[in-house]
Design an enzyme around this catalytic site. Structure first.
Site, PDB file in Angstrom:
ATOM      1  CE1 TYR A   1       0.185  -3.703   2.003  1.00 14.94           C
ATOM      2  CE2 TYR A   1       1.793  -3.573  -0.144  1.00 14.94           C
ATOM      3  CZ  TYR A   1       0.600  -3.179   0.526  1.00 14.94           C
ATOM      4  OH  TYR A   1       0.124  -2.227   0.014  1.00 14.94           O
TER       5      TYR A   1
ATOM      6  NE  ARG B   1       0.713   0.323  -4.374  1.00 15.85           N
ATOM      7  CZ  ARG B   1      -0.037  -0.963  -3.789  1.00 15.85           C
ATOM      8  NH1 ARG B   1      -0.322  -1.955  -4.194  1.00 15.85           N
ATOM      9  NH2 ARG B   1       0.728  -1.201  -2.038  1.00 15.85           N
TER      10      ARG B   1
ATOM     11  CG  HIS C   1      -4.596  -0.816  -2.552  1.00 19.88           C
ATOM     12  ND1 HIS C   1      -5.099  -1.042  -4.456  1.00 19.88           N
ATOM     13  CD2 HIS C   1      -5.801  -1.337  -1.375  1.00 19.88           C
ATOM     14  CE1 HIS C   1      -6.845  -1.359  -4.566  1.00 19.88           C
ATOM     15  NE2 HIS C   1      -7.071  -1.119  -2.889  1.00 19.88           N
TER      16      HIS C   1
END
Lengths: 452, 380, 336
Positions: free
Chosen positions: B285, B272, B276
């Site tokens: 993160y 990805r 998100h």
């Protein structure tokens, strides 16, 4: 061609403001759609904003380092071409609510978005436009509210009592009241909407004499049927008294000069055979005062939500007749420039009324009324407005009373004026000034000339 | 990725087969004993076009969100090959069950990109006709659609649309879900139903390494494709950024299901590249280095190299595709900005298929209510 | 007409529906080979085959989720959730998906799914087998929720529920499964003369009366009727209304009744707090405010988890608790 504004959008984190961290463009730079133009810092991270327009940067509206609310214009761009799609919409949602500096979510109908009130914060910021801040104002209602909830289809019982039904309708407090007083609600005549027994109904039931028993005839009682003029008067008085909020103002006036003037006028051949009385001068004074205070010559139009200041003065005079109180009005009294014409008009008016020849037109259309209670030997009262009018002047008896005149107590001819006003149309100050003017004219009748 | 020691193999993990790959990141091809790549230049060019346009839709939508025109957007950046490769393997009669990130699959199924934007703009909860597109609506609740896919496949069986040999009739179902969704009970239940009933459904897991902030280690101790074995059907891992391999394995899996051989799981190993969603801040993160490590494995770059080197496409073609992407982006932008807001009473539509007294009463009340209020002043 | 049990009546209704439409499927745990733990699906697998009568894996979310998939494919699944307490794993699929797909798709997708759920207590069972979860679902827009009180309604309402294009939760009072009544199971819904079958969402006055309206549904209808019988001996006339449909509510029937009687008591097994009784009380108060002699009273389960079976009798609202509420309804004063 035109200048487009880009307002700081809510980038979906529920942000209400952001700091301008760094500009990537300067005035004069050419920009394409989606070129990065600025970095902003939100509560969560630094976000790069892409340009929504193609064109030339005109101005940077916020300095780097400044923190501004969502919806603040931050940059203007001169748009290069006219085929910029739907220019009016080329702004972030935040622009819609500039008063609140906040962001209206799509999915509301046009009229909704313009409204200021906001429901409380919605979902987590990770998944949408984010919460709204602030409460906004309550929307104004423009029409009577709809029924709070449509009645469910109720076969066969309807909302109002069915004839012959034994179930009385009442709210719990009224039921308790009835029970406490030992009243069976079935015996009370309901006056509430839908046949509901109201508290007042129970109170009246308690206070009223036996409703079914015929009125006991005490020896000496006389029963007068209410009809005709008396009935009309009664209805008119009720309608007036319980519709218009009445306020009454008093003024005691030294009318000695008017009395002296009237003596001389009575001797004037042009006024022979006409009624020359304080009412004549008072009428003149009223007409004059109405010109100075046109808001007393007015009408309340509730349906239109307006006060209508009437152009003409149709002066009503309360006349006691054998059939009852009549109030014929002298039409266009303000156009009667000579006192003689006024006297003639008033005399004729009273005579017509007493002889029972007053037409419906005579008896309607008045704009202001004078009631001469003085002829009955009283000083004044709290007159009830002729329905539809905003003012009524009571003229008391003219008699001698001790008065302070030029610093000494002297017997002077004194009268009381009482003015009732419709407080929806006229307020105390206005009524007071009007009354003061009427009094002033009667105190110094030469004012008919100086003010005339 | 490292795993704790596998209980059956003292001291080490079981040997992991290499993911199926036909096109390396550098654009060179590699042979696979079981799967052969598509070679028709016209098809390859059309796939390239798909990849570029899908990426462009994604980029434009991200920008629109940053401009306040969409409330949210879930980018598929980096996953184009996994989605287009599998999407183009579907037969017209097949039915796909996406999550909410399968913009490449939607493209392949013929969903207009403007329609794709509607739920993100917030004018609707749906956006297209699932029966006509062969694509179920986007599902926000994680994993629930995988059960729907299993049930749908059970319906296909009852229609006798499996194993007839008629390629126009035999129907397969594909269920998309992510690495995070694989933890949901509903996904396991779907595996159970599909396996015990031998339903014609392909479970396509796009393992993009992250469920918002949580890496694979939080979802599983074994490679995800191995789950299938526990339920009794085959699973494999494919290089999710290799469109040739993705297409080949998906095509084979769908055909297998179509033929009545039951379910299969494909784990498309991808990354990805974006956040998100547009509300996410990945810097909290993951390191930039991790993202950078995946750039050389970009699905479009390697495919462009492959097209050039095989002569299937030249620079002129690539430029033409870029121009088409610009045009599409402009159309999507215009379509988004022009999207009308639904009327206030739209919220009362379609709550039930059949008339409902309470909804009707509340709609009527709301209409009266709206009429009774003065506009707040000023027009839009 | 023969006397049949509620279980047999629902069985007959299912059979009629499956005869009428080949798209109707029955699915759930143990519904096929076993015929269902209450035998409600007895014999169906033999007659319709295991393609149409499906023994599902032990996974309730899977039952509802796959039923959704089948409905998307054009089938009309009638799912059985074996016991009320086991509907909760499926709650997500019911509330997030089943109730919303028509809405989400703007009417393009339909969910003609029926979930049959035996519910309520009074059978001396272990935990999780005596729940009354109907309020959670009545509270969810997009769902229809109905419940039969006896065999006749069981037979007709299950066919009506299956015929509906909306998702219907069909609650069957398990303690009434063995009650018997005469039902014409030879006539299918389609063949019934027009107007002879009550609409699915209509409430019914099952015992006319003049003094108090007692609203009940499912297992408590019997309780209310028992209470009415006893009250009659004491000179009080209770009107009992079987609600039958919880969502949508047939307010009209209840309103008409309360306007006649002036008093209302609602009875359900579910805990009183935030149960259906609260909604009925609010609506009746609004629509019958001037007719009410007393507030609407509710008799429900205590607000504790359903207790162990030895305490069940103490927990469940019985005719005594109903009559206590009826008496209380007369202590508030009023017109007389």
């Amino acid at each position: 061609m035109g200048v487009q504004e880009f307002r700081l959008p809510d980038v979906g984190e529920g942000l209400t403001e952001a700091e301008i961290v760094a500009w990537h463009v300067a005035p004069g730079d050419t920009v394409k759609v989606n070129d990065p133009i600025v970095d902003i810092e939100t509560a969560k991270s630094v976000v790069e904003l892409p340009c929504p327009f193609a064109g030339v940067v005109e101005r940077l509206l916020v300095d780097a380092g400044a923190t501004v609310p969502v919806g603040t214009p931050i940059i203007t761009v001169t748009v290069a071409t006219d085929d910029e799609p739907d220019r009016d919409h080329a702004r972030p949602g935040g622009a819609d609510q500039e008063e609140r500096g906040d962001h209206a979510p799509p999915g509301r109908a046009d009229q909704d978005v313009a409204r200021d009130h906001a429901p409380p914060a919605r979902q987590e910021v990770l998944v949408g436009y984010g919460p709204r801040s602030g409460v906004g104002l309550r929307s104004r209602r423009r029409a009577p509210a709809p029924a709070p909830r449509p009645e469910p289809a109720a076969p066969p019982a309807r909302r109002s009592e069915q004839p012959g039904s034994s179930r009385p309708l009442a709210t719990p407090p009224v039921r308790k009241l009835a029970k406490d007083r030992g009243i069976d609600l079935r015996e009370v005549t309901p006056t509430g909407a839908g046949g509901v027994v109201t508290r007042a109904d129970v109170e009246a039931f308690t206070a009223a004499p036996e409703p079914q028993a015929p009125a006991a005839r005490e020896a000496g009682d006389t029963r007068i049927p209410v009809k005709g003029v008396r009935k009309a008067t009664a209805e008119a008085m009720v309608a007036s008294a319980f519709t218009a909020p009445h306020v009454t103002l008093w003024l005691t006036v030294d009318v000695t000069r008017s009395v002296k003037l009237l003596r001389r006028l009575k001797a004037d051949p042009e006024l022979t055979g006409l009624s020359v009385s304080p009412l004549l001068l008072a009428s003149r004074a009223v007409v004059l005062a109405l010109r100075r205070h046109p808001y007393l010559n007015a009408r309340w139009d509730g349906d239109a939500g307006e006060i209508v200041q009437l152009g003409a003065v149709h002066l009503g005079i309360a006349v006691a007749t054998s059939r009852g109180l009549l109030v014929p009005s002298l039409k266009d009294a303000d156009r009667l420039t000579s006192l003689v014409d006024l006297a003639r008009g008033l005399t004729g008016l009273a005579a017509t009324a007493r002889e029972g020849r007053a037409t419906p037109r005579d008896l309607s259309g008045g704009t202001f009324t004078i009631t001469n209670v003085g002829v009955f030997g009283v000083d004044g009262g709290t007159p009830i407005l002729n329905p539809g009018e905003a003012g009524i002047l009571g003229l008391g008896q003219v008699r001698q009373r001790p008065w302070v005149h030029r610093g000494e107590v002297r017997p002077r001819w004194v009268t009381e004026l009482t003015l009732s006003i419709d407080h929806r149309v006229v307020d105390g100050e206005q009524g007071g000034r009007f009354l003061a003017d009427v009094g002033a004219v009667l105190e110094r009748p030469e004012r008919l000339l100086t003010w005339g | 990725m490292s795993y704790p020691p596998h209980p059956e193999v003292p001291g080490g993990s079981p040997p992991e087969p290499e993911p199926v790959q036909l096109l390396r990141p550098d654009g060179t091809t590699v042979e696979h004993p079981q799967y052969a790549p598509e070679t028709d230049p016209a098809v390859l060019r059309s796939w390239y076009r798909d990849l570029v346009l899908v990426r462009r839709i994604d980029t434009e939508a991200t920008a629109l969100q940053r401009q306040g025109q969409l409330g949210l957007w879930a980018p598929c950046l980096g996953q184009e090959a996994a989605q287009v490769g599998s999407g183009r393997a579907l037969a017209p009669q097949d039915h796909a069950f996406p999550t909410y990130r399968e913009h490449g699959v939607a493209w392949c199924r013929g969903v207009d990109p403007v329609d794709l934007l509607r739920i993100w703009r917030g004018t609707t909860l749906g956006g297209w006709d699932p029966a006509r597109r062969g694509l179920h609506l986007y599902t926000i609740v994680i994993g629930t659609q995988v059960l729907h896919a299993a049930g749908y496949a059970m319906g296909v069986q009852r229609d006798g649309a499996v194993g007839t040999g008629d390629p126009g009739r035999d129907t397969a179902v594909i269920a998309y879900f992510g690495d995070g969704a694989s933890s949901q009970g509903d996904v396991s239940e779907a595996f159970t139903y599909a396996s015990v009933f031998n339903a014609p459904v392909v479970f396509f897991c796009q393992n993009n390494q992250l469920a918002i902030s949580e890496p694979n280690e939080r979802q599983t101790r074994v490679p995800l494709y191995q789950r299938a074995r526990g339920f009794g059907f085959p699973g494999l891992r494919v290089d999710g950024n290799d469109i040739l391999a993705v297409h080949a394995v998906t095509r084979a899996a769908l055909d297998r299901a179509r033929a009545g051989e039951g379910p299969m799981m494909i784990e498309a190993f991808t990354y990805r590249m974006g956040a998100h969603t547009t509300s996410d801040d990945p810097t909290r993160y993951r390191q930039a280095a991790e993202v950078d490590a995946w750039r050389p494995r970009d699905p479009i770059t390697r495919f462009a190299t492959h097209l050039r080197s095989t002569g299937a496409a030249d620079d002129a073609f690539l430029a033409e595709v870029d121009a088409a992407a610009d045009e599409l982006a402009a159309r999507v932008r215009a379509g988004c900005l022009a999207m009308p807001d639904p009327a206030g009473t739209a919220m009362f539509d379609h709550v039930y298929a059949e008339p409902h007294p309470m909804v009707a009463a509340e709609r009527a009340w709301h209409e009266d209510w709206e009429r009774s209020l003065e506009p707040a002043g000023g027009e839009r | 007409m023969a006397k049949v049990t509620l279980a047999a009546a629902v069985n007959a209704g299912l059979r009629r529906a499956m005869d009428a439409d080949p798209k109707v499927l029955v699915m759930g745990e143990d519904v096929g080979q076993l015929g269902g733990v209450f035998r409600v699906t007895d014999g169906l697998r033999k007659d319709f085959g295991d393609d149409r009568v499906i023994d599902t894996p032990l996974a309730e979310s899977g039952i509802v989720g796959s039923a959704i998939g089948l409905a998307l494919r054009g089938y009309r699944p009638v799912c059985e959730i074996q016991f009320d307490g086991f509907v909760f794993p499926a709650f997500n699929q019911i509330v997030s998906q089943l109730s919303r797909l028509a809405y989400r798709s703007e009417g393009r997708l339909r969910m003609p799914v029926v979930l049959r759920i035996p519910y309520g207590g009074g059978i001396g069972a272990v935990e999780h087998h005596s729940e009354s979860p109907e309020a959670y679902f009545a509270h969810t827009p997009g769902l229809r929720v109905v419940t039969c009180a006896g065999p006749a309604d069981g037979y007709w309402m299950i066919q009506q529920a299956i015929a509906s294009d909306d998702p219907v939760l069909f609650f069957e009072p398990k303690r009434r499964y063995w009650d018997k009544a005469e039902v014409d199971t030879a006539t299918s819904l389609a063949d019934a003369p027009a107007g002879s079958v009550e609409p699915l969402h209509a409430a019914r006055v099952v015992r006319p009366g003049t003094d108090v309206t007692v609203v009940a549904y499912g297992p408590t209808v019997r309780v209310a009727l028992d209470a009415a019988e006893l009250a009659a001996q004491e000179g009080r006339s209770l009107e009992v209304v079987d609600l039958r449909s919880l969502a949508p509510l047939d307010e009209g029937t209840v309103t008409a009744s309360v306007r006649r009687t002036g008093r209302c008591v609602v009875v359900h097994e579910a805990p009183t707090f935030l149960g259906l009784g609260a909604e009925i009380a609010a609506r009746v108060t609004e629509s019958c405010f001037h007719h009410l002699e007393a507030p609407v009273l509710r008799v429900g389960g205590y607000d504790v988890p359903y207790p162990a079976s030895r305490l069940e009798e103490a927990y469940l609202p019985d005719h005594d608790r109903v009559l206590e509420a009826v008496d209380r309804a007369f202590t508030f004063g009023g017109a007389y």
